[in-house]
Design an enzyme around this catalytic site. Structure first.
Site, PDB file in Angstrom:
ATOM      1  N   ASP A   3      44.893  73.431  29.478  1.00  0.00           N
ATOM      2  CA  ASP A   3      46.224  72.757  29.196  1.00  0.00           C
ATOM      3  C   ASP A   3      47.327  73.190  29.850  1.00  0.00           C
ATOM      4  O   ASP A   3      47.819  74.158  30.077  1.00  0.00           O
ATOM      5  CB  ASP A   3      46.591  72.959  27.709  1.00  0.00           C
ATOM      6  CG  ASP A   3      47.545  72.175  27.402  1.00  0.00           C
ATOM      7  OD1 ASP A   3      47.645  70.880  27.547  1.00  0.00           O
ATOM      8  OD2 ASP A   3      48.888  72.390  26.802  1.00  0.00           O
TER       9      ASP A   3
ATOM     10  N   GLU B   1      41.646  75.665  23.064  1.00  0.00           N
ATOM     11  CA  GLU B   1      42.623  75.393  24.085  1.00  0.00           C
ATOM     12  C   GLU B   1      42.892  76.511  24.699  1.00  0.00           C
ATOM     13  O   GLU B   1      43.095  77.722  24.163  1.00  0.00           O
ATOM     14  CB  GLU B   1      43.701  74.633  23.641  1.00  0.00           C
ATOM     15  CG  GLU B   1      45.009  74.463  24.511  1.00  0.00           C
ATOM     16  CD  GLU B   1      46.214  73.606  23.935  1.00  0.00           C
ATOM     17  OE1 GLU B   1      46.158  72.607  23.703  1.00  0.00           O
ATOM     18  OE2 GLU B   1      47.188  74.384  23.536  1.00  0.00           O
TER      19      GLU B   1
ATOM     20  N   LYS C 116      43.767  74.321  18.914  1.00  0.00           N
ATOM     21  CA  LYS C 116      44.702  74.190  19.848  1.00  0.00           C
ATOM     22  C   LYS C 116      45.964  75.431  19.572  1.00  0.00           C
ATOM     23  O   LYS C 116      45.686  76.061  18.836  1.00  0.00           O
ATOM     24  CB  LYS C 116      45.558  72.882  19.621  1.00  0.00           C
ATOM     25  CG  LYS C 116      44.689  71.627  20.179  1.00  0.00           C
ATOM     26  CD  LYS C 116      45.473  70.254  19.939  1.00  0.00           C
ATOM     27  CE  LYS C 116      46.572  70.063  20.854  1.00  0.00           C
ATOM     28  NZ  LYS C 116      46.094  70.019  22.175  1.00  0.00           N
TER      29      LYS C 116
ATOM     30  N   ARG D 206      46.700  35.130  15.249  1.00  0.00           N
ATOM     31  CA  ARG D 206      47.832  36.274  15.637  1.00  0.00           C
ATOM     32  C   ARG D 206      46.928  37.716  15.695  1.00  0.00           C
ATOM     33  O   ARG D 206      47.074  38.620  16.350  1.00  0.00           O
ATOM     34  CB  ARG D 206      49.031  36.550  14.609  1.00  0.00           C
ATOM     35  CG  ARG D 206      49.891  37.329  14.932  1.00  0.00           C
ATOM     36  CD  ARG D 206      50.119  37.659  16.367  1.00  0.00           C
ATOM     37  NE  ARG D 206      50.633  36.269  16.967  1.00  0.00           N
ATOM     38  CZ  ARG D 206      50.775  36.298  18.300  1.00  0.00           C
ATOM     39  NH1 ARG D 206      50.608  37.263  19.184  1.00  0.00           N
ATOM     40  NH2 ARG D 206      51.045  34.919  18.839  1.00  0.00           N
TER      41      ARG D 206
ATOM     42  N   LYS E  28      45.906  60.466  20.431  1.00  0.00           N
ATOM     43  CA  LYS E  28      47.439  60.044  20.521  1.00  0.00           C
ATOM     44  C   LYS E  28      47.106  58.337  20.303  1.00  0.00           C
ATOM     45  O   LYS E  28      47.441  57.522  21.437  1.00  0.00           O
ATOM     46  CB  LYS E  28      48.294  60.507  21.751  1.00  0.00           C
ATOM     47  CG  LYS E  28      48.282  61.919  21.781  1.00  0.00           C
ATOM     48  CD  LYS E  28      48.740  62.285  23.053  1.00  0.00           C
ATOM     49  CE  LYS E  28      49.017  63.816  22.837  1.00  0.00           C
ATOM     50  NZ  LYS E  28      49.518  64.235  24.211  1.00  0.00           N
TER      51      LYS E  28
END
Length: 285
Positions: free
Chosen positions: A224, A202, A169, A102, A137
Site C-alpha cells: 500500500d 496489507e 488491512k 430509466r 469502493k
C-alpha cells in the site's frame, strides 16, 4: 469468490429494487396517455464513445418488466462504440418499454463508463504480466453491476464483499495488536469456523512485508502506497511465497511503472468511484 448463482441473485435484487423505487404504484405518465394495447419500438443510441457495458443487464431488465418484449442485439457487451451507433432495438408494449427505460439507461451509462476506464487501464498494462483489479469502493446497492462492468472492460474482480475473502488491512492489524497476531488469529478463526477463505495482508513498508513472510498461509500481500523502489524490493523479498498487489493512488501516469516493478496485480478504486457516465439515449423509432 461468490458463485454465479449468488451473483445472479444480486442482479435480480438490484432489478427488483430499482423497479420498485422508480415505478411505485404505477408509471402514471405512461398510463395517462398511452393505451395498454399500444405497441412500439425503441433504439439504444450512443452519443459518446468508449466501451459499451450493461447490454446483458438491459436484457434482464426488459425480461423482468415484460417477458414479451423483443430485443434485436446489434452490439454486444465489451465492444467499442462511437457517437451514432445503435446498440439494440427493443419492441413490444410501449408502456413496458417506458417502464424499463430509466433503469436500463442509468445502469448502462455507468457500466459503460466503468468498462471504458477499465479497458484503458488494461491497455496500459499490455505486455506486462500484471492484472488490474477493482475494489470495494463501489456504489452501495449496485456493486454487482459495477464489478460486472470491470470484467466487461477486461479487468478482474477483487473480493466481492467482506464475506468471500479475508483482507487484513491497517486498521485490522492495529486493532488486533500487530501483523503476526492478526494473521494467527485469522488462521485459527478459519479452523474454528471451518471456512476456506484466502487471506490478503496489507503492508505499509518493507519491515511489515518481512513480518508477513514469517507466517505461512498468506495468499497475497498488498503493498500500500509503496514507492517504485520499495515495490521492486518487496517483490524480490516475496519471491514466489505469495502473490503481490500494488495499491494506493495509482493512476494512468503511474500504473505502467508499478507493473514494471513485477507485481502480479494492481488494484484501483478509481475504476468504480471516479468515472463519468457514457451518454446514451433510448429513442422511439
Amino acid at each position: 469468490m461468490i458463485t454465479e448463482d449468488q451473483f445472479q441473485k444480486e442482479i435480480q435484487l438490484i432489478i427488483a429494487n430499482a423497479i420498485r423505487e422508480d415505478v411505485g404504484d404505477g408509471d402514471h405518465s405512461s398510463l395517462a396517455c398511452i393505451p395498454e394495447e399500444a405497441k412500439g419500438k425503441a433504439k439504444l443510441l450512443v452519443k459518446d464513445e468508449g466501451i459499451i457495458g450493461g447490454v446483458d443487464f438491459a436484457k434482464q431488465v426488459f425480461e423482468y418488466v415484460d417477458p414479451n418484449l423483443k430485443i434485436e442485439l446489434l452490439v454486444p457487451d465489451g465492444s467499442s462504440v462511437k457517437y451514432g451507433d445503435i446498440v439494440f432495438y427493443v419492441s413490444g408494449s410501449s408502456q413496458s418499454i417506458l417502464k424499463a427505460e430509466r433503469l436500463v439507461l442509468n445502469a448502462m451509462q455507468r457500466m459503460s463508463a466503468i468498462a471504458t476506464k477499465t479497458k484503458s487501464y488494461v491497455q496500459l498494462l499490455e505486455g506486462t504480466s500484471t492484472k488490474i483489479l477493482d475494489t470495494r469502493k463501489t456504489t452501495p446497492g449496485i456493486r454487482a453491476l459495477e464489478k460486472w462492468a470491470v470484467k466487461i472492460g477486461g479487468g478482474e474482480n477483487h473480493r466481492f464483499a467482506l464475506y468471500d475473502m479475508i483482507m487484513l488491512k491497517d486498521n485490522h492489524i492495529d486493532f488486533a495488536g500487530g501483523i503476526s497476531q492478526a494473521i494467527q488469529k485469522t488462521k485459527q478463526y478459519l479452523i474454528d469456523t471451518n471456512k476456506n477463505l484466502k487471506i490478503i495482508v496489507e503492508a505499509r513498508n518493507l519491515k511489515e512485508v518481512k513480518e508477513i513472510l514469517q507466517s505461512e498461509g498468506v495468499y497475497r500481500i498488498l503493498l500500500d502506497n509503496f514507492s517504485f523502489d520499495d515495490t521492486r524490493k518487496a517483490v524480490a523479498l516475496i519471491g514466489d511465497q505469495c502473490l503481490t498487489e500494488s495499491s494506493g493512488g495509482i493512476n494512468e501516469n503511474t500504473i505502467r511503472d508499478y507493473a514494471n516493478c513485477g507485481v502480479d496485480y494492481i488494484s484501483s478504486g478509481a475504476l468504480t468511484h471516479s468515472v463519468h457516465n457514457m451518454d446514451l439515449s433510448l429513442k422511439a423509432v
